[in-house]
Design a protein around this motif. Structure first.
Motif, PDB file in Angstrom:
ATOM      1  N   LYS A 802       0.837  -1.211   0.000  1.00  0.00           N
ATOM      2  CA  LYS A 802       0.000   0.000   0.000  1.00  0.00           C
ATOM      3  C   LYS A 802       0.867   1.255   0.000  1.00  0.00           C
ATOM      4  CE  LYS A 802      -3.864   2.144   2.457  1.00  0.00           C
ATOM      5  NZ  LYS A 802      -4.812   2.016   3.587  1.00  0.00           N
ATOM      6  N   LEU A 803       2.013   1.198   0.657  1.00  0.00           N
ATOM      7  CA  LEU A 803       2.875   2.371   0.753  1.00  0.00           C
ATOM      8  C   LEU A 803       3.655   2.631  -0.534  1.00  0.00           C
ATOM      9  CD1 LEU A 803       3.785   4.608   2.670  1.00  0.00           C
ATOM     10  CD2 LEU A 803       5.595   3.101   3.472  1.00  0.00           C
ATOM     11  N   ILE A 804       4.091   1.569  -1.212  1.00  0.00           N
ATOM     12  CA  ILE A 804       4.895   1.762  -2.427  1.00  0.00           C
ATOM     13  C   ILE A 804       4.039   1.947  -3.675  1.00  0.00           C
ATOM     14  CG2 ILE A 804       6.773   0.409  -1.438  1.00  0.00           C
ATOM     15  CD1 ILE A 804       6.015  -1.879  -3.295  1.00  0.00           C
ATOM     16  N   CYS A 805       2.760   1.617  -3.584  1.00  0.00           N
ATOM     17  CA  CYS A 805       1.902   1.683  -4.768  1.00  0.00           C
ATOM     18  C   CYS A 805       1.837   3.080  -5.381  1.00  0.00           C
ATOM     19  CB  CYS A 805       0.502   1.186  -4.414  1.00  0.00           C
ATOM     20  SG  CYS A 805      -0.606   1.047  -5.831  1.00  0.00           S
ATOM     21  N   LYS A 810       1.568   3.258 -13.969  1.00  0.00           N
ATOM     22  CA  LYS A 810       0.363   2.519 -14.356  1.00  0.00           C
ATOM     23  C   LYS A 810       0.684   1.096 -14.798  1.00  0.00           C
ATOM     24  CE  LYS A 810      -2.210   6.635 -15.793  1.00  0.00           C
ATOM     25  NZ  LYS A 810      -2.891   7.327 -16.922  1.00  0.00           N
ATOM     26  N   LYS A 811       1.862   0.916 -15.414  1.00  0.00           N
ATOM     27  CA  LYS A 811       2.224  -0.425 -15.868  1.00  0.00           C
ATOM     28  C   LYS A 811       2.389  -1.371 -14.692  1.00  0.00           C
ATOM     29  CE  LYS A 811       5.653  -2.895 -18.653  1.00  0.00           C
ATOM     30  NZ  LYS A 811       6.895  -2.790 -19.443  1.00  0.00           N
ATOM     31  N   TRP A 812       3.016  -0.882 -13.624  1.00  0.00           N
ATOM     32  CA  TRP A 812       3.176  -1.715 -12.428  1.00  0.00           C
ATOM     33  C   TRP A 812       1.813  -2.081 -11.856  1.00  0.00           C
ATOM     34  CZ3 TRP A 812       1.716  -1.518  -7.364  1.00  0.00           C
ATOM     35  CH2 TRP A 812       2.376  -2.378  -6.487  1.00  0.00           C
ATOM     36  N   ARG A 813       0.898  -1.153 -11.838  1.00  0.00           N
ATOM     37  CA  ARG A 813      -0.421  -1.433 -11.269  1.00  0.00           C
ATOM     38  C   ARG A 813      -1.202  -2.424 -12.120  1.00  0.00           C
ATOM     39  NH1 ARG A 813      -2.212   4.715  -9.514  1.00  0.00           N
ATOM     40  NH2 ARG A 813      -0.165   5.317  -8.736  1.00  0.00           N
ATOM     41  N   SER A 814      -1.102  -2.279 -13.429  1.00  0.00           N
ATOM     42  CA  SER A 814      -1.820  -3.211 -14.289  1.00  0.00           C
ATOM     43  C   SER A 814      -1.271  -4.628 -14.165  1.00  0.00           C
ATOM     44  CB  SER A 814      -1.738  -2.745 -15.743  1.00  0.00           C
ATOM     45  OG  SER A 814      -0.384  -2.756 -16.193  1.00  0.00           O
ATOM     46  N   ASN A 815       0.026  -4.767 -13.939  1.00  0.00           N
ATOM     47  CA  ASN A 815       0.632  -6.086 -13.778  1.00  0.00           C
ATOM     48  C   ASN A 815       0.444  -6.662 -12.384  1.00  0.00           C
ATOM     49  OD1 ASN A 815       1.534  -6.064 -16.398  1.00  0.00           O
ATOM     50  ND2 ASN A 815       3.626  -5.481 -15.887  1.00  0.00           N
ATOM     51  N   ASN A 816       0.045  -5.832 -11.442  1.00  0.00           N
ATOM     52  CA  ASN A 816      -0.045  -6.281 -10.048  1.00  0.00           C
ATOM     53  C   ASN A 816      -1.397  -5.950  -9.434  1.00  0.00           C
ATOM     54  OD1 ASN A 816       2.938  -7.117  -9.364  1.00  0.00           O
ATOM     55  ND2 ASN A 816       3.090  -5.164 -10.441  1.00  0.00           N
ATOM     56  N   MET A 817      -2.443  -6.098 -10.224  1.00  0.00           N
ATOM     57  CA  MET A 817      -3.777  -5.843  -9.700  1.00  0.00           C
ATOM     58  C   MET A 817      -4.172  -6.856  -8.631  1.00  0.00           C
ATOM     59  SD  MET A 817      -5.146  -3.114 -10.694  1.00  0.00           S
ATOM     60  CE  MET A 817      -6.763  -3.475 -10.033  1.00  0.00           C
ATOM     61  N   ASP A 818      -3.552  -8.043  -8.651  1.00  0.00           N
ATOM     62  CA  ASP A 818      -3.847  -9.019  -7.601  1.00  0.00           C
ATOM     63  C   ASP A 818      -3.371  -8.506  -6.250  1.00  0.00           C
ATOM     64  OD1 ASP A 818      -1.246  -9.127  -8.494  1.00  0.00           O
ATOM     65  OD2 ASP A 818      -1.009 -11.271  -8.137  1.00  0.00           O
ATOM     66  N   LEU A 819      -2.193  -7.871  -6.212  1.00  0.00           N
ATOM     67  CA  LEU A 819      -1.700  -7.331  -4.951  1.00  0.00           C
ATOM     68  C   LEU A 819      -2.570  -6.181  -4.467  1.00  0.00           C
ATOM     69  CD1 LEU A 819       2.159  -7.314  -5.612  1.00  0.00           C
ATOM     70  CD2 LEU A 819       0.765  -9.074  -4.527  1.00  0.00           C
ATOM     71  N   ILE A 820      -3.007  -5.330  -5.385  1.00  0.00           N
ATOM     72  CA  ILE A 820      -3.898  -4.237  -5.006  1.00  0.00           C
ATOM     73  C   ILE A 820      -5.212  -4.780  -4.468  1.00  0.00           C
ATOM     74  CG2 ILE A 820      -5.175  -2.261  -5.933  1.00  0.00           C
ATOM     75  CD1 ILE A 820      -2.866  -1.830  -7.884  1.00  0.00           C
ATOM     76  N   SER A 821      -5.722  -5.834  -5.083  1.00  0.00           N
ATOM     77  CA  SER A 821      -6.958  -6.451  -4.584  1.00  0.00           C
ATOM     78  C   SER A 821      -6.757  -7.054  -3.206  1.00  0.00           C
ATOM     79  CB  SER A 821      -7.424  -7.530  -5.572  1.00  0.00           C
ATOM     80  OG  SER A 821      -7.660  -6.973  -6.851  1.00  0.00           O
ATOM     81  N   PHE A 822      -5.593  -7.617  -2.959  1.00  0.00           N
ATOM     82  CA  PHE A 822      -5.301  -8.149  -1.630  1.00  0.00           C
ATOM     83  C   PHE A 822      -5.382  -7.060  -0.575  1.00  0.00           C
ATOM     84  CE2 PHE A 822      -4.308 -12.102  -3.352  1.00  0.00           C
ATOM     85  CZ  PHE A 822      -3.885 -12.992  -2.382  1.00  0.00           C
ATOM     86  N   VAL A 823      -4.875  -5.876  -0.894  1.00  0.00           N
ATOM     87  CA  VAL A 823      -4.931  -4.779   0.066  1.00  0.00           C
ATOM     88  C   VAL A 823      -6.374  -4.422   0.381  1.00  0.00           C
ATOM     89  CG1 VAL A 823      -4.281  -2.377   0.476  1.00  0.00           C
ATOM     90  CG2 VAL A 823      -2.702  -3.899  -0.705  1.00  0.00           C
ATOM     91  N   TYR A 824      -7.215  -4.366  -0.649  1.00  0.00           N
ATOM     92  CA  TYR A 824      -8.621  -4.054  -0.425  1.00  0.00           C
ATOM     93  C   TYR A 824      -9.322  -5.139   0.395  1.00  0.00           C
ATOM     94  CZ  TYR A 824      -9.080   0.100  -3.343  1.00  0.00           C
ATOM     95  OH  TYR A 824      -8.992   1.379  -3.844  1.00  0.00           O
TER      96      TYR A 824
END
Length: 899
Positions: A802-805, A810-824
């Motif tokens: 959450k802190l490094i996001c 945008k490329k990092w976020r698109s490749n790591n949407m699973d990690l973002i979903s985990f945070v939610y």
């Protein structure tokens, strides 16, 4: 039909492991450079740090490989990557605790070499003598006689094992005999010898007489046996929780912690001199091993736990500081929360929110919350600094409000110009309006082919204009204001930071001299709060420890980081000229193991037990320094950062990941695959079935004739449930096929403590450190830690993500949407969560400037804090007679143009 659908659904989402072959070869080449059997616990091999912008901005592309050749038949399953959240991850049943049971902790102290000396200790021990009589002889005796007396006391501390045949009976005897040793008259002479030998063996280059190896071996033996006595007594006290205060008082009297820190500092520079060929020192590399560094670090971790306290005392101390320092709704609950923890915002956050609200709605008067004049000045000056020495807007207390650029463009987050009489933006002049005014809320984009213009209405998401209205202000705005104002609360850490910051500004302006810190507690505080006596005593000990060991903290941090580096696993699994032995199949059977395999596992055990002590020391010091004062924690975190914590930590995590995923396919629910993970399977636990590596088996073997039953049973590690699922709820539905019942507790504790310590070093938007962390490409290692469900792993990992996001593209976020979903899914939501927004919307040079200002401001305040309150210790850093800040200095030539 339903059953077939379930079966097909399950088979469709079976995960296949994918790692680029080039990455495997690169990491193997690096890890093979390390010695398999280094001479010391700390490996000194250097790693080449790479920097790739694409890897920094995004994680490697994830795909499913269906063949061994990446160039042929490589396909990607749409919507999935290697670690997609819809997978059923196994559940890791692990509960965090700093201290294991007595038997486990005590066995960690001894090596196979130490256990071979048990028979000699038994022969040399003098029977029928009390500890008090032996301690009296220890005073004013010769070195050789002192060694004999120490061995006799050690034999008593070990429970007089030559007379006992049962392990449970021996454990009870050790704890009981530790109570016999628990007195000033016995422990103080032992502590005196321990302290003197620590200094002698670590400061050899300053000895007047030339040393000889025979004398060094004698001192080293005295050091080891005296540390064994103290370690046994301390461990027995911690596990039984009896007479903890009494023993801690004896350690305070001896000042052992300060002596150990000084000895560690001396040893660090002693090893540096012995490795410097140009120095021409008379020391050689064998001298440094007499210091027994591994035992020193293990004893230090137990003493920190004894003197300061465990997690239970840490939480009660936190409650006391909240009770004493904080105001607002700290212990209360908001309506409808049913006692749940209430999210809060700081008074400074509310002041910025109130300022933005007034700019958007001039007719609205939000409720006020008072802050100090200096903080209010910082809010009103916006991005300007109220200090001539540092950029105060970049400090941790308010720099997150200044991360966005304040350029006057229509796309920025500043509120639009409004008519003085209405709360809404002024309307356009006409439908044919073609103005390009920056203040307009309409953006006009002309097509390249010269055709008509496209009008885009720019919204302000931070200032939602939602209906219905109540008078002139939207009801939603009023409700948000009430919620924010009701949840304003300032933590004790923010109060500590603000107190030093305001002292800095006052002294710079020449208003007043800084006085004694408000957060140093005395006996009067104990008299006023007798119910918190234990907590206050711990805070006093932390204060004394920081004051007396301030010059030595850097050496401690450097050595602890080197211990992390030495635990990087070498690449294995392939037979080669350098590694002629193929690894045994897990789980191991000790009867099938060669001496080479046993020695290899024992070396791993020694390193891992030392790493657990190092991680415990790092974690406890960071936590207790924060309780004493937030800037103490920030200083120690700074030292960890400067000694390359991030690089070495993720080398360590990455080596375990590579060992786990060496094969082309990987199934997270396959027990045979999971055994390769050090968090799941303890490789060296099988050694405890042999008396050569188990203290209790070796000690009871003198009176035992029949062989003991095996203790290790690999069949109890997993619980596999073959029942079909009723539903599929991503990412973890609590009904995973596999549960890991007996994980490697030691390794899990190491990971938990290191991850929590990692977050402490980058929290509060330390921009430069976050970018440094991104350079080591942590994404895949963090994702791998989420492939086993456990809250102790999930919480720190998700906090880091959450802190490094916001600092990734945008490329990092698109490749790591699973990690973002985990945070939610698994992490709490704050009142003002904007972590998915880009915090930096300006160019690279401005980013570097902001990150530099952020780090410079923090380091400057740390220097001011140490120089103001610990000036006597700053002499050791070369700061002697530091002049106070005065108003006159700002009228010198260099400042005239800025005033």
């Amino acid at each position: 039909m339903k059953k077939n659908f379930k079966s097909g659904y399950t088979n469709y989402f079976v995960v296949l492991f994918f790692v680029m072959e080039t990455q495997i070869r690169d990491l193997e080449a690096q890890l093979e450079e390390l010695d398999q059997f280094p001479g010391a616990i700390i490996d000194r091999g250097e790693m080449v740090e790479t920097s790739d912008d694409q890897d920094i901005l995004s994680s490697p592309h994830s795909s499913f490989s269906f063949t061994d050749n990446d160039d042929e038949d490589e396909r990607e399953v749409d919507g999935l990557n290697n670690f997609n959240i819809i997978l059923e991850y196994p559940e890791l049943q692990y509960e965090y605790r700093e201290l294991e049971d007595f038997e486990t902790e005590y066995m960690d102290w001894f090596t196979a070499t130490d256990l071979r000396e048990l028979s000699n200790i038994k022969k040399l021990a003098i029977q029928n003598q009390t500890p008090s009589d032996l301690a009296k002889k220890l005073i004013d005796t010769s070195d050789r006689s002192a060694l004999h007396i120490l061995i006799c006391l050690e034999y008593i501390a070990m429970g007089q094992y030559g007379e006992i045949s049962e392990i449970s009976e021996l454990t009870t005897k050790i704890i009981d005999n530790s109570c016999l040793l628990l007195s000033h008259e016995v422990l103080l002479p032992v502590l005196e010898i321990l302290s003197s030998r620590l200094i002698l063996l670590s400061d050899l280059k300053n000895q007047e007489k030339p040393f000889n190896h025979k004398q060094l071996r004698l001192w080293s033996s005295q050091l080891y046996h005296s540390m064994t006595i103290i370690y046994t007594v301390v461990l027995a006290t911690l596990t039984t929780k009896e007479k903890v205060r009494f023993l801690a008082g004896i350690i305070d009297t001896s000042q052992l912690l300060t002596t150990m820190m000084k000895a560690i500092d001396n040893w660090r520079w002693l090893t540096a001199d012995s490795n410097d060929k140009e120095l021409g020192s008379a020391l050689d590399n064998s001298v440094v091993h007499y210091f027994k560094l591994r035992n020193v670090i293990m004893l230090l971790s137990k003493l920190v736990l004894l003197q300061f306290g465990d997690s239970e005392l840490l939480q009660s101390t936190k409650s006391f500081l909240r009770f004493k320092c904080e105001s607002g709704h700290v212990f209360g609950s908001a309506p409808g929360t049913r006692g749940a923890k209430v999210e809060t915002i700081t008074p400074l956050d509310y002041q910025y929110f109130r300022k933005e609200l007034i700019a958007r709605y001039p007719t609205y008067s939000p409720p006020e919350h008072k802050v100090s004049d200096i903080l209010q000045m910082s809010v009103e000056q916006d991005n300007e600094s109220c200090s001539k020495l540092i950029n105060t807007s970049a400090l941790l207390i308010n720099q997150k409000h200044h991360l966005r650029n304040k350029l006057p463009s229509s796309q920025n987050s500043c509120p639009p110009d409004i008519h003085i009489a209405t709360p809404a933006p002024s309307p356009t002049l006409s439908p044919q309006h073609t103005g390009g005014s920056r203040s307009s809320n309409i953006s006009e984009v002309e097509h390249v082919n010269g055709q008509g213009r496209k009008k885009v209405f720019i919204t302000q998401p931070q200032f939602a204009n939602l209906y219905p209205f109540s008078h002139d202000i939207p009801v939603s705005i009023q409700e948000a204001t009430r919620i924010f104002h009701a949840h304003v609360s300032e933590s004790f850490s923010a109060l500590q930071f603000t107190d030093v910051f305001e002292d800095f500004i006052r002294q710079e302006k020449g208003i007043t001299e800084p006085t004694r810190s408000k957060f140093i507690y005395t006996e009067k505080d104990i008299e006023k709060n007798p119910i918190f006596a234990d907590e206050l005593v711990s805070l006093q000990r932390v204060e004394q420890f920081y004051h007396s060991t301030l010059p030595y903290l850097n050496s401690l941090a450097a050595i602890l980081i080197q211990i992390i580096s030495s635990n990087v696993l070498p690449a294995s699994g392939y037979k080669s000229a350098e590694n002629p032995f193929l690894p045994l199949k897990k789980p191991y059977n000790i009867s099938d193991m060669s001496n080479y395999d046993k020695q290899k596992l024992d070396l791993m055990r020694i390193k891992e037990t030392c790493l657990k002590a190092a991680s415990t020391t790092i974690f406890l010091l960071l936590k207790w320094f924060k309780m004493s004062h937030i800037l103490k924690q920030e200083y120690f975190a700074l030292l960890l950062f400067d000694n390359d914590l991030y690089l070495n930590l993720f080398r360590f995590l990455g080596s375990n990941q590579m060992q786990t995923q060496l094969e082309n396919s990987f199934d997270f629910n396959d027990p045979e695959m999971l055994l390769k993970n050090r968090a799941v399977f303890c490789d060296y636990e099988v050694l405890y079935d042999s008396k050569e590596y188990n203290f209790f088996r070796a000690a009871t073997s003198f009176c035992r004739q029949a062989p003991q039953s095996p203790k290790f049973n690999s069949e109890d590690i997993f619980e596999v449930n073959e029942q079909a699922y009723e539903s599929y709820i991503p990412p973890f539905n609590g009904q995973s096929h596999v549960k890991i019942l007996k994980p490697n507790h030691r390794y899990c504790t190491i990971i938990t403590q290191l991850l929590r310590s990692l977050y402490s070093t980058i929290s509060n938007y330390k921009i430069q450190r976050i970018y440094k962390l991104l350079e080591v490409r942590p994404t895949e290692s963090l994702r791998f830690l989420l492939t086993m469900y456990n809250s102790n792993f999930y919480k720190p990992v998700l906090k880091v993500i959450k802190l490094i996001c916001p600092f990734n593209g945008k490329k990092w976020r698109s490749n790591n949407m699973d990690l973002i979903s985990f945070v939610y899914l698994f992490y709490k939501v704050g009142l003002r969560d904007q972590w998915l927004n880009n915090l930096f919307i300006f160019n690279l040079s401005e980013r570097l400037k902001r990150s530099w200002e952020n780090e410079y401001a923090l380091r400057s305040l740390l220097k001011f804090y140490n120089a103001t309150y610990y000036s006597d210790q700053m002499v050791n850093f070369g700061y002697d007679n530091i002049p106070p800040l005065k108003q006159e200095m700002f009228f010198e030539e260099g400042w005239k143009g800025d005033i």
